[in-house]
Design an enzyme around this catalytic site. Structure first.
Site, PDB file in Angstrom:
ATOM      1  N   ARG A   1      40.208  37.225  52.628  1.00  0.00           N
ATOM      2  CA  ARG A   1      38.952  37.783  52.291  1.00  0.00           C
ATOM      3  C   ARG A   1      38.066  37.930  53.238  1.00  0.00           C
ATOM      4  NH1 ARG A   1      42.446  38.184  49.176  1.00  0.00           N
ATOM      5  NH2 ARG A   1      42.625  37.589  47.117  1.00  0.00           N
TER       6      ARG A   1
ATOM      7  N   SER B   1      36.389  38.196  40.549  1.00  0.00           N
ATOM      8  CA  SER B   1      36.203  36.904  40.828  1.00  0.00           C
ATOM      9  C   SER B   1      34.932  36.701  41.854  1.00  0.00           C
ATOM     10  CB  SER B   1      37.422  36.543  41.870  1.00  0.00           C
ATOM     11  OG  SER B   1      38.523  36.650  40.984  1.00  0.00           O
TER      12      SER B   1
ATOM     13  N   GLU C   1      32.792  35.358  46.820  1.00  0.00           N
ATOM     14  CA  GLU C   1      33.621  36.601  46.892  1.00  0.00           C
ATOM     15  C   GLU C   1      32.810  37.968  46.725  1.00  0.00           C
ATOM     16  OE1 GLU C   1      37.875  38.419  45.634  1.00  0.00           O
ATOM     17  OE2 GLU C   1      37.743  36.201  46.048  1.00  0.00           O
TER      18      GLU C   1
END
Length: 280
Positions: A157, A204, A274
């Protein structure tokens, strides 16, 4: 190029929260994008808004949409250049049409190709960089460059592109033959069953700590179902925060803080967001 001043941003975020932006611009091609980046200040590049929380006040930001840059161009068999504004679901459809394999595990992710490349999006053990060959970017000096995968730093990520605030213009993928329709159908069904897709959300909220799942940590901290104003930690999937209909920007921010604090107290683990937050 289409330019809108004092533009309401609520409908440009999947959370259905957003204030009045100084400007909202839709660019049609790379030349227009270069022009905007070189001439404007305080720019935010917007894809589908599926992971972007936007302040609901007055925003001194010029939002730039890449949605019209949504082409697919086959360079050679299996080597495919894709515009940053393309819905990722359309790339999955193209893979099926051409019998290409490699990203089926990501089926159902609602973002754009550019957004997923920007943050190295992924799911179920697969990351989009697994199939990247090169990425075309506009760097912090306003220069258009193509960078080979081996010259880009990336991890879970995180990408050098995100850290240096470069703009993804296109990405070139290298696919093999052998599309697996069963995997696509399985993960689409799993997302429909296990995610609160009928309520505004940003996917998320937190990254998974190494070897752990944020959702499990949130449950263990007793935070699933927690509410602040119109925001709720989803009862369907605790790593999703949902807008129950009248949530404000501050509600989402406060519930994020509360979840991070609760998990830290219970487990000693610091969760990291995130989602992307645009504050001003």
């Amino acid at each position: 190029m289409k330019l809108y001043k004092n533009h309401i941003m609520k409908e440009h975020s999947n959370m259905k929260i957003g204030g009045v932006a100084k400007e909202y611009i839709e660019v049609e091609n790379k030349d227009e994008l270069l022009e905007v980046i070189r001439e404007k200040e305080n720019i935010f590049i917007l894809g589908n808004g599926t992971n972007t929380l936007i302040n609901d006040g007055v925003l001194n930001t010029t939002f730039v949409s890449l949605k019209p840059i949504n082409y697919i161009e086959e360079k050679s068999e299996g080597l495919v250049e894709v515009g940053a504004g393309l819905d990722f679901s359309e790339l999955i459809d193209y893979m099926e049409e051409k019998n290409y394999t490699g990203l089926e595990n990501l089926a159902g992710i609602p973002g754009t190709v550019g957004g997923l490349v920007f943050m190295n999006g992924g799911a179920h053990g697969t990351e989009i960089f697994d199939r990247i060959s090169s990425v075309e970017i506009i760097d912090d000096k306003g220069e258009l460059r193509k960078i080979e995968k081996e010259n880009i730093k990336f991890s879970y990520r995180v990408t050098e592109i995100k850290e240096k605030k470069w703009v993804v213009v296109s990405a070139t993928f290298k696919f093999d033959k052998g599309y697996i329709k069963e995997i696509v159908e399985r993960y689409k069904m799993k997302r429909n069953e296990n995610h609160p897709l009928n309520e505004p959300n940003l996917g998320s909220t937190f990254k998974n700590p190494e070897g752990l799942f944020s959702a499990r940590l949130i449950i263990e901290a007793g935070l699933q179902g927690k509410k602040i104003g119109g925001a709720e930690v989803s009862m369907v999937h605790p790593n999703f925060i949902v807008n129950k209909g009248d949530a404000k920007f501050t509600d989402i921010i406060e519930i994020i803080k509360a979840v991070k604090a609760g998990v830290k107290i219970k487990t000693g683990i610091e969760l990291e967001e995130e989602i992307i937050i645009v504050e001003n």
